[in-house]
Design a protein around this motif. Structure first.
Motif, PDB file in Angstrom:
ATOM      1  N   GLN A  43      24.781  -3.331  34.503  1.00  0.00           N
ATOM      2  CA  GLN A  43      23.901  -2.169  34.340  1.00  0.00           C
ATOM      3  C   GLN A  43      23.424  -2.045  32.895  1.00  0.00           C
ATOM      4  O   GLN A  43      22.239  -1.823  32.644  1.00  0.00           O
ATOM      5  N   TRP A  44      24.321  -2.195  31.939  1.00  0.00           N
ATOM      6  CA  TRP A  44      23.923  -2.140  30.527  1.00  0.00           C
ATOM      7  C   TRP A  44      22.918  -3.238  30.213  1.00  0.00           C
ATOM      8  O   TRP A  44      21.915  -3.003  29.543  1.00  0.00           O
ATOM      9  N   ALA A  45      23.171  -4.451  30.706  1.00  0.00           N
ATOM     10  CA  ALA A  45      22.260  -5.574  30.444  1.00  0.00           C
ATOM     11  C   ALA A  45      20.881  -5.293  31.036  1.00  0.00           C
ATOM     12  O   ALA A  45      19.858  -5.520  30.382  1.00  0.00           O
ATOM     13  N   ARG A  46      20.834  -4.798  32.254  1.00  0.00           N
ATOM     14  CA  ARG A  46      19.556  -4.489  32.912  1.00  0.00           C
ATOM     15  C   ARG A  46      18.779  -3.463  32.106  1.00  0.00           C
ATOM     16  O   ARG A  46      17.574  -3.612  31.875  1.00  0.00           O
ATOM     17  N   GLU A  47      19.458  -2.410  31.656  1.00  0.00           N
ATOM     18  CA  GLU A  47      18.790  -1.364  30.879  1.00  0.00           C
ATOM     19  C   GLU A  47      18.281  -1.901  29.539  1.00  0.00           C
ATOM     20  O   GLU A  47      17.174  -1.562  29.115  1.00  0.00           O
ATOM     21  N   LEU A  48      19.063  -2.733  28.884  1.00  0.00           N
ATOM     22  CA  LEU A  48      18.667  -3.263  27.578  1.00  0.00           C
ATOM     23  C   LEU A  48      17.520  -4.261  27.673  1.00  0.00           C
ATOM     24  O   LEU A  48      16.705  -4.353  26.768  1.00  0.00           O
ATOM     25  N   MET A  49      17.453  -5.010  28.757  1.00  0.00           N
ATOM     26  CA  MET A  49      16.475  -6.091  28.867  1.00  0.00           C
ATOM     27  C   MET A  49      15.168  -5.654  29.541  1.00  0.00           C
ATOM     28  O   MET A  49      14.283  -6.463  29.715  1.00  0.00           O
ATOM     29  N   ARG A  50      15.038  -4.396  29.888  1.00  0.00           N
ATOM     30  CA  ARG A  50      13.783  -3.906  30.480  1.00  0.00           C
ATOM     31  C   ARG A  50      12.665  -3.977  29.512  1.00  0.00           C
ATOM     32  O   ARG A  50      12.756  -3.786  28.356  1.00  0.00           O
ATOM     33  N   GLU A  72      20.581   3.388  21.302  1.00  0.00           N
ATOM     34  CA  GLU A  72      19.581   3.598  20.264  1.00  0.00           C
ATOM     35  C   GLU A  72      18.921   4.961  20.358  1.00  0.00           C
ATOM     36  O   GLU A  72      18.442   5.500  19.371  1.00  0.00           O
ATOM     37  N   ASN A  73      18.907   5.568  21.531  1.00  0.00           N
ATOM     38  CA  ASN A  73      18.270   6.873  21.715  1.00  0.00           C
ATOM     39  C   ASN A  73      19.205   8.040  21.391  1.00  0.00           C
ATOM     40  O   ASN A  73      18.849   9.198  21.595  1.00  0.00           O
ATOM     41  N   GLY A  74      20.400   7.733  20.901  1.00  0.00           N
ATOM     42  CA  GLY A  74      21.354   8.776  20.527  1.00  0.00           C
ATOM     43  C   GLY A  74      22.310   9.164  21.641  1.00  0.00           C
ATOM     44  O   GLY A  74      23.243   9.926  21.400  1.00  0.00           O
ATOM     45  N   SER A  75      22.085   8.669  22.855  1.00  0.00           N
ATOM     46  CA  SER A  75      23.020   8.998  23.933  1.00  0.00           C
ATOM     47  C   SER A  75      24.341   8.288  23.670  1.00  0.00           C
ATOM     48  O   SER A  75      24.384   7.215  23.062  1.00  0.00           O
ATOM     49  N   MET A  76      25.412   8.918  24.102  1.00  0.00           N
ATOM     50  CA  MET A  76      26.730   8.337  23.882  1.00  0.00           C
ATOM     51  C   MET A  76      27.717   8.898  24.890  1.00  0.00           C
ATOM     52  O   MET A  76      27.434   9.880  25.573  1.00  0.00           O
ATOM     53  N   GLY A  77      28.846   8.249  24.987  1.00  0.00           N
ATOM     54  CA  GLY A  77      29.883   8.710  25.892  1.00  0.00           C
ATOM     55  C   GLY A  77      31.150   7.914  25.678  1.00  0.00           C
ATOM     56  O   GLY A  77      31.219   7.033  24.820  1.00  0.00           O
ATOM     57  N   THR A  78      32.148   8.240  26.461  1.00  0.00           N
ATOM     58  CA  THR A  78      33.410   7.510  26.391  1.00  0.00           C
ATOM     59  C   THR A  78      33.788   7.032  27.781  1.00  0.00           C
ATOM     60  O   THR A  78      33.423   7.643  28.789  1.00  0.00           O
ATOM     61  N   MET A  79      34.498   5.939  27.801  1.00  0.00           N
ATOM     62  CA  MET A  79      35.036   5.358  29.024  1.00  0.00           C
ATOM     63  C   MET A  79      36.423   4.834  28.696  1.00  0.00           C
ATOM     64  O   MET A  79      36.773   4.693  27.526  1.00  0.00           O
ATOM     65  N   GLU A  80      37.160   4.534  29.727  1.00  0.00           N
ATOM     66  CA  GLU A  80      38.497   3.988  29.538  1.00  0.00           C
ATOM     67  C   GLU A  80      38.620   2.685  30.304  1.00  0.00           C
ATOM     68  O   GLU A  80      38.226   2.604  31.472  1.00  0.00           O
ATOM     69  N   LEU A  81      39.119   1.642  29.642  1.00  0.00           N
ATOM     70  CA  LEU A  81      39.462   0.407  30.335  1.00  0.00           C
ATOM     71  C   LEU A  81      40.724   0.668  31.151  1.00  0.00           C
ATOM     72  O   LEU A  81      41.671   1.281  30.648  1.00  0.00           O
ATOM     73  N   THR A  82      40.727   0.232  32.378  1.00  0.00           N
ATOM     74  CA  THR A  82      41.934   0.394  33.190  1.00  0.00           C
ATOM     75  C   THR A  82      42.679  -0.931  33.255  1.00  0.00           C
ATOM     76  O   THR A  82      42.099  -1.999  33.017  1.00  0.00           O
ATOM     77  N   GLY A 113      15.320  -6.361  20.765  1.00  0.00           N
ATOM     78  CA  GLY A 113      14.173  -5.630  20.211  1.00  0.00           C
ATOM     79  C   GLY A 113      14.635  -4.338  19.568  1.00  0.00           C
ATOM     80  O   GLY A 113      15.559  -4.328  18.763  1.00  0.00           O
ATOM     81  N   GLU A 114      14.004  -3.252  19.964  1.00  0.00           N
ATOM     82  CA  GLU A 114      14.362  -1.931  19.440  1.00  0.00           C
ATOM     83  C   GLU A 114      15.561  -1.317  20.156  1.00  0.00           C
ATOM     84  O   GLU A 114      16.099  -0.308  19.715  1.00  0.00           O
ATOM     85  N   LYS A 115      15.973  -1.904  21.256  1.00  0.00           N
ATOM     86  CA  LYS A 115      17.089  -1.360  22.042  1.00  0.00           C
ATOM     87  C   LYS A 115      18.406  -1.941  21.555  1.00  0.00           C
ATOM     88  O   LYS A 115      18.475  -3.099  21.143  1.00  0.00           O
ATOM     89  N   TRP A 116      19.444  -1.138  21.617  1.00  0.00           N
ATOM     90  CA  TRP A 116      20.771  -1.617  21.268  1.00  0.00           C
ATOM     91  C   TRP A 116      21.835  -0.775  21.964  1.00  0.00           C
ATOM     92  O   TRP A 116      21.586   0.358  22.386  1.00  0.00           O
ATOM     93  N   LEU A 117      22.999  -1.367  22.083  1.00  0.00           N
ATOM     94  CA  LEU A 117      24.185  -0.727  22.639  1.00  0.00           C
ATOM     95  C   LEU A 117      25.338  -1.082  21.721  1.00  0.00           C
ATOM     96  O   LEU A 117      25.515  -2.250  21.368  1.00  0.00           O
ATOM     97  N   ARG A 118      26.106  -0.067  21.327  1.00  0.00           N
ATOM     98  CA  ARG A 118      27.306  -0.310  20.525  1.00  0.00           C
ATOM     99  C   ARG A 118      28.501   0.237  21.289  1.00  0.00           C
ATOM    100  O   ARG A 118      28.507   1.392  21.710  1.00  0.00           O
TER     101      ARG A 118
END
Length: 108
Positions: free
Chosen positions: A101-108, A71-81, A53-58
């Motif tokens: 967690q990302w899937a749960r947030e996107l599918m709400r 989609e709300n402008g929040s962003m951050g960085t993580m590192e694969l270990t 829908g209107e939600k997305w994660l890149r």
């Protein structure tokens, strides 16, 4: 102590990246089962985009570093270990828990 050659590490991060996309696909599908909702997961060597829908994660990968944007402008960085977890400035968790967690947030 032996060091891992750079090309071996890059191959590992590429494999973990593909696994992360697969986990996202699985968790997105699971969260959409009962409501018959679907999301689109796109994967390239450097980018994963999930849309519902209107939600997305890149997610953008640069070697082991992941930059995420919502989609709300929040962003951050993580590192694969090397052990298959993702680490942020504040915590480290298994890659599957982050994907869920990302899937749960996107599918709400």
């Amino acid at each position: 102590m032996t060091s891992t050659p750079a090309h071996s590490l890059e191959a590992l991060y590429a494999e973990l990246w593909t696994s992360l996309a697969s986990l996202l696909r699985s968790y997105i599908a699971a969260h959409g089962l009962h409501s018959k909702r679907e999301a689109i997961v796109e994967l390239s060597e450097e980018t994963i985009i999930v849309r519902h829908g209107e939600k997305w994660l890149r997610l953008i990968r640069n070697h082991a570093i992941l930059t995420w944007t919502r989609e709300n402008g929040s962003m951050g960085t993580m590192e694969l270990t090397e052990s298959g977890s993702v680490r942020s400035a504040t915590h480290e968790e298994a890659m599957d828990l982050a994907a869920e967690q990302w899937a749960r947030e996107l599918m709400r």
